[in-house]
Design an enzyme around this catalytic site. Structure first.
Site, mmCIF file in Angstrom:
data_model
loop_
_atom_site.group_PDB
_atom_site.id
_atom_site.type_symbol
_atom_site.label_atom_id
_atom_site.label_comp_id
_atom_site.label_asym_id
_atom_site.label_seq_id
_atom_site.Cartn_x
_atom_site.Cartn_y
_atom_site.Cartn_z
ATOM 1 N N GLU A 1 0.854 -1.124 0.109
ATOM 2 C CA GLU A 1 0.364 -0.027 -0.074
ATOM 3 C C GLU A 1 0.958 0.867 0.159
ATOM 4 O OE1 GLU A 1 -0.731 -2.340 1.538
ATOM 5 O OE2 GLU A 1 -2.785 -3.154 1.303
ATOM 6 N N PHE B 1 -11.418 -8.574 12.989
ATOM 7 C CA PHE B 1 -10.082 -8.123 11.732
ATOM 8 C C PHE B 1 -10.023 -7.802 11.625
ATOM 9 C CE2 PHE B 1 -9.132 -10.426 7.863
ATOM 10 C CZ PHE B 1 -7.714 -10.947 8.358
ATOM 11 N N GLN B 2 -8.767 -7.501 10.373
ATOM 12 C CA GLN B 2 -8.650 -6.267 9.973
ATOM 13 C C GLN B 2 -9.171 -5.715 10.567
ATOM 14 O OE1 GLN B 2 -8.625 -7.472 5.935
ATOM 15 N NE2 GLN B 2 -5.955 -8.019 6.149
ATOM 16 N N LYS C 1 -18.090 -1.591 5.168
ATOM 17 C CA LYS C 1 -18.280 -2.828 4.363
ATOM 18 C C LYS C 1 -19.855 -2.580 4.566
ATOM 19 C CE LYS C 1 -16.548 -6.901 3.692
ATOM 20 N NZ LYS C 1 -16.345 -8.330 2.836
ATOM 21 N N MET D 1 24.264 9.229 3.176
ATOM 22 C CA MET D 1 23.827 11.125 3.817
ATOM 23 C C MET D 1 23.973 10.447 6.251
ATOM 24 S SD MET D 1 23.181 13.557 3.364
ATOM 25 C CE MET D 1 22.493 14.518 2.127
#
Lengths: 597, 180
Positions: free
Chosen positions: A64, A126-127, A176, A492
Site C-alpha cells: 500500500e 479482524f483487520q 463494508k 547521508m
C-alpha cells in the site's frame, strides 16, 4: 402518471450502492487512474471497479505504501489529485507514511479506505483499526462515513478539501455495510464544499502595495520561491518568471520549488539551504529585501534562525496563515494563492514602480558565483555521483523527462546538478524525507505520462525500501528507469556520522547488496551495471532506449560526500565549501558538539 | 555548554509566557474535539482548561473555549493552526480582544460538623455560592465566577473539610451587542 413517476423512481439512475457511489464519484471528478490493493473490507468497491474498468483504470501495487507514493507522483506531475484505494487495518496503516509525506509537501491525495462493518467497529474485529484516529494527524482532513446518506456529499467534500487552499491528503473511511447499502447519489455540485472551510485566495491589496514599495526601493533584493508556486499551477510559474523579468531580482528556490523558474534563466542562483549553492545562501544572508513566495522557512532552509538574513525586510506570500511567522518573523505577510497574489503584485509593480538599479548587488552575486561551490574533482577511474547526474542530465536534456528521487545524498546531488526548466517535472520527498519514495512515485508519473521518460535518481539503500514495485512496473509495462547511485552506504547517514559522530560508522554500511542486474531480470525488467566513467554515456543511452523498467546499477565512489553544506546550527554565511572541506576545516566547522537538527 | 544555536532552540527566547483564552467555533462533526486536542498535544502546546458544548444545534455548531499558555508568538501560531483546520469556522482570542467575560462553575463538597459548618455557610454566602446538596455532615456548594474567585473559595474551604471539587473549565463571551 403516478405509475410513471414511481417507475422512474425505481429506475432512478442515482439509486446505487455505496460501493458504486465511490466509483461514480471518482469518475465524476475526472479521475482516470487509481492506485490500490484489494482486501476484505473493500471487495464491494473492487467489484464495481471490475465493472467500470473502461472508465477507471486501477493500478495494482505490491504494497500500500507504493500506492500512496505512486499517487503522489501522479498528483505532482499532473496537478490533479492522486487517488488511492486500500483495505482496512494493515491496508490503512501501510498508507500512513505516504499520507504524512503528502501532508508535509502539500500534495492532493484522496484515499478511500475500507472499514469493518459499522456494528463491528470498536470490537477489535479482524483487520480493524481506528483509521480516522491513526490518520488524523497525517491528513488535512478525514471522515468515517457511517450512513449511506452522507456518502455522496463526503466524497465530493473530500475532493474539494484535498485540492483547494493548501492542497493535502484526505482519507474517507467507508465501512463494508455502507458499501453494500443502497442510497441516492448526487453528482458534484457547487454546494459540496465543506461548510467551514473557505481558504483565502486573494491577497490584501494594501499589503501588496507595501511589498511593492519595499521591492522598488531595494538595493539588495532576492526572491526565495518554494513548492507553493508549483502547487498554485502553471499560471503562477509564468507570473513568477515575469516578476523576475520585470524586477531583475536574483531568484533562488527550495528543493520543492525547483522548475518554477528555469535553471537556465539568467537570474537563477541555484537551490538554497543546507546543501544549496554558496551564492544562493550568501544572497539570502546579505539581502535587504527578501520576497518569499510559497515557501515556509523550514529548518533546512534557514539554518540558525537567530542569524538568518539579519538585515532584510521580509515579504511572505503563503496561502496558509499558519506558515506566517512560524519560524521567522516577517515584515509584510500576504495571505493568498500565489498565482492570485503574483498577478496583483505584478500589476502594482508595473503601475507604481520602476526596475530598481541593483547592478552593484549583481556584481557581488557574481563574486559569490565565482567561488564555484558545486565544483568537484574529476576522476577518470571511478564514477563520481555528481558526474553521473551531470551525464544523465546531458543525455536527457531537451527530452520530455520527469525526475523522481529517493532521499539522501543522491537527492541533494540531483537537486544540485540536474537543471529543471519546467514545473511539475521534479518529484521528491522534501518535508518528510521518505526513503523509498522515488520508485513508486516514478511509477505514478509514468502512468500519467506514458510516453515520457521517467527516471528515478535513487540510492542503493532507499530503493530497497520499495523495490517490490518493480513488479507493478513490469505488469503495467511502465518503462521507469531506476538510476541507482550505488555507493553501498546510506550516504547521508554516513556523512553525518563522519562529520558529527567521530567517524563511527554505526550501521550505515550495507554489507549484503543484491545484484541489481539479476534482480531487474528476475522481475522481468532490464538491468545495467556501470563501473567506469568512460562507459557511462553509452550505458545511459542504452537505458533510455529500453522499453522496459530498468534498474541501472551505477557504481559510484563510495566515500564521496555532499557539499557545499551549512553545518546544522550555523548561519548561511558559514557554509563549508567542497574545496575547503579538508579534515581540519570540517572539524572546525562542526565544532561545538553534536547538532540537534 | 557551547552548543550551537539551531532551529530547535527557538523556544528558548526569553519572551514572557502569557495566558490566553480562545473561543473556537467548530462544525460539530465526529472527531472534531479529538482533532483540536490532537493539535495541542502533537505540536506541544499547553491546555490549561477546555470547555466544549454544542451551541447551535440546527447548524451543528459547537463552541470550544480553550485556556492556553505560551509566548505571544506561540499563541499566534496556535490560533493560526486552529484556524486552518477544516471544521473550524472562527477563532477569537478573548484575551486580546480585552472585552470578554469569563466564567466557570464549580461544585465543592465539604464534610464536617459544628463550627466548621457554620463558617462554611457564612463564607458561601459571601461568595454567593448555593447549597445544592446537604446532609447532617456534608454540603455541596455550587459556585460560579471567574477562575480566581473559585480558586479563592476552594482555598478557604480546604481547612473546613474540603472533600472534592468538580469544575467545568472556563467559558467566555464578549461584552457588548456584537456576536463572535
Amino acid at each position: 402518471m403516478t405509475t410513471a413517476a414511481s417507475d422512474s423512481k425505481s429506475h432512478d439512475a442515482n439509486q446505487m450502492t455505496g460501493a458504486a457511489m465511490i466509483v461514480r464519484a471518482m469518475i465524476d471528478h475526472g479521475v482516470e487512474h487509481i492506485f490500490g490493493y484489494p482486501g476484505g473490507s473493500v471487495l464491494p468497491i473492487y467489484d464495481e471497479l471490475f465493472q467500470n474498468s473502461e472508465k477507471l483504470q486501477h493500478i495494482l501495487v505490491r504494497h500500500e505504501q507504493g500506492a500512496g507514493h505512486a499517487a503522489e507522483g501522479y498528483a505532482r506531475s499532473t496537478g490533479k489529485p492522486g487517488v488511492v484505494l486500500v483495505t482496512s487495518g494493515p491496508g490503512a496503516t501501510n498508507m500512513v507514511t505516504p499520507l504524512a509525506d503528502a501532508l508535509m509537501d502539500s500534495i492532493p491525495i484522496v484515499c478511500i479506505t475500507g472499514q469493518v462493518p459499522t456494528h463491528l467497529i470498536g470490537n477489535d474485529a479482524f483487520q480493524e483499526c481506528d483509521t480516522v484516529g491513526i490518520t488524523r494527524p497525517c491528513t488535512k482532513h478525514n471522515w468515517l462515513v457511517r450512513d449511506i446518506k452522507d456518502l455522496a456529499r463526503v466524497l465530493h467534500e473530500a475532493f474539494y478539501v484535498a485540492t483547494s487552499g493548501r492542497p493535502g491528503p484526505v482519507v474517507v473511511d467507508v465501512p463494508k455495510d455502507v458499501q453494500f447499502a443502497t442510497g441516492t447519489y448526487h453528482p458534484p455540485r457547487k454546494s459540496d464544499v465543506h461548510v467551514s472551510y473557505t481558504p483565502r485566495l486573494k491577497g490584501d491589496a494594501g499589503q501588496i502595495r507595501k511589498a511593492v514599495a519595499l521591492m522598488a526601493n531595494a538595493k539588495k533584493p532576492v526572491i526565495y520561491s518554494g513548492g507553493g508556486v508549483v502547487n498554485s499551477g502553471p499560471e503562477a510559474c509564468k507570473l513568477l518568471r515575469e516578476l523576475v523579468e520585470v524586477t531583475g531580482f536574483p531568484i533562488t528556490s527550495t528543493l520543492m520549488g525547483l522548475g518554477a523558474y528555469p535553471a537556465s534563466g539568467t537570474n537563477w542562483l541555484g537551490m538554497l539551504g543546507m546543501h544549496g549553492t554558496y551564492e544562493a545562501n550568501m544572497t539570502m544572508h546579505d539581502c535587504d529585501v527578501m520576497l518569499c513566495i510559497g515557501a515556509r522557512f523550514d529548518d533546512r532552509i534557514t539554518g540558525r534562525t537567530d542569524a538568518f538574513s539579519p538585515n532584510s525586510k521580509k515579504i511572505h506570500i503563503d496561502i496558509d496563515p499558519s506558515s506566517i511567522n512560524k519560524n521567522i518573523r516577517v515584515d509584510v505577510p500576504i495571505i493568498g494563492d500565489v498565482g492570485n497574489v503574483l498577478g496583483d503584485m505584478l500589476a502594482a509593480f508595473k503601475a507604481e514602480a520602476k526596475k530598481p538599479d541593483i547592478k552593484a548587488w549583481w556584481q557581488q552575486v557574481a563574486t559569490w558565483r565565482g567561488r564555484n561551490s558545486l565544483a568537484y574533482k574529476k576522476n577518470n577511474d571511478v564514477i563520481l555521483p555528481q558526474y553521473a547526474i551531470e551525464r544523465l542530465y546531458a543525455a536527457t536534456r531537451g527530452r520530455d523527462t520527469y525526475i523522481t528521487t529517493e532521499v539522501g545524498q543522491h537527492q541533494m546531488w540531483a537537486a544540485q546538478f540536474y537543471g529543471f526548466e519546467e514545473p511539475n517535472r521534479w518529484m521528491t520527498s522534501g518535508g518528510l524525507g521518505t526513503m523509498g519514495y522515488g520508485l513508486p512515485a516514478a511509477l505514478g508519473v509514468q502512468v500519467a505520462h506514458p510516453d515520457s521518460l521517467v527516471v528515478d535518481i535513487a540510492g542503493d539503500a532507499s530503493v530497497q525500501m520499495t523495490m517490490q514495485e518493480m513488479a507493478t512496473a513490469v505488469q503495467y509495462e511502465l518503462p521507469i528507469k531506476i538510476f541507482i547511485l550505488n555507493n553501498q552506504y546510506m550516504g547521508m547517514v554516513r556523512q553525518w556520522q563522519q562529520l558529527l559522530h567521530g567517524n563511527r560508522l554505526s550501521h550505515s554500511y550495507t554489507e549484503a547488496m543484491p545484484d541489481f542486474v539479476k534482480l531487474a531480470e528476475a522481475y522481468g525488467g532490464a538491468g545495467f551495471r556501470v563501473t567506469k566513467p568512460s562507459d557511462l554515456d553509452g550505458a545511459i543511452q542504452d537505458m533510455i532506449k529500453v522499453k522496459k523498467p530498468v534498474l541501472f546499477d551505477c557504481r559510484v565512489a563510495s566515500m564521496e560526500n555532499c557539499f557545499p553544506m551549512i553545518p546544522s546550527g550555523k548561519a548561511h554565511n558559514e557554509m563549508l565549501l567542497p574545496s575547503e572541506a579538508n579534515d581540519e576545516a570540517t572539524a572546525a566547522a562542526f565544532a561545538g558538539g553534536k547538532a540537534l537538527v | 555548554m557551547n552548543q550551537p544555536a539551531s532551529a530547535y532552540f527557538m523556544d528558548e527566547r526569553k519572551d514572557p509566557i502569557e495566558t490566553h483564552t480562545l473561543s473556537v467555533l467548530v462544525q460539530n462533526e465526529p472527531g472534531v474535539l479529538a482533532r483540536v486536542i490532537g493539535l495541542f498535544s502533537g505540536r506541544g502546546y499547553n491546555i490549561e482548561s477546555l470547555t466544549v458544548s454544542e451551541t447551535e444545534a440546527q447548524k451543528h455548531v459547537s463552541r470550544i473555549t480553550i485556556v492556553t499558555t505560551g509566548t505571544l508568538a506561540v499563541i499566534q501560531q496556535i490560533k493560526n493552526q486552529l484556524d486552518r483546520m477544516v471544521p473550524v469556522y472562527r477563532v477569537v482570542d478573548m484575551t486580546l480582544s480585552g472585552r470578554s467575560i469569563e466564567r466557570e462553575l464549580a461544585m465543592v463538597k465539604l464534610r464536617g460538623v459544628g463550627e466548621h459548618r457554620v463558617e462554611a455557610l457564612r463564607l458561601a454566602e459571601a461568595f454567593r455560592a448555593r447549597v445544592i446538596d446537604a446532609t447532617i455532615e456534608s454540603f455541596v456548594f455550587e459556585i460560579t465566577g471567574n477562575s480566581a474567585k473559585i480558586n479563592q473559595f476552594i482555598d478557604l474551604m480546604r481547612p473546613l473539610g474540603l472533600v472534592e471539587v468538580s469544575r467545568t473549565g472556563v467559558a467566555a463571551i464578549g461584552r457588548g451587542p456584537e456576536g463572535m
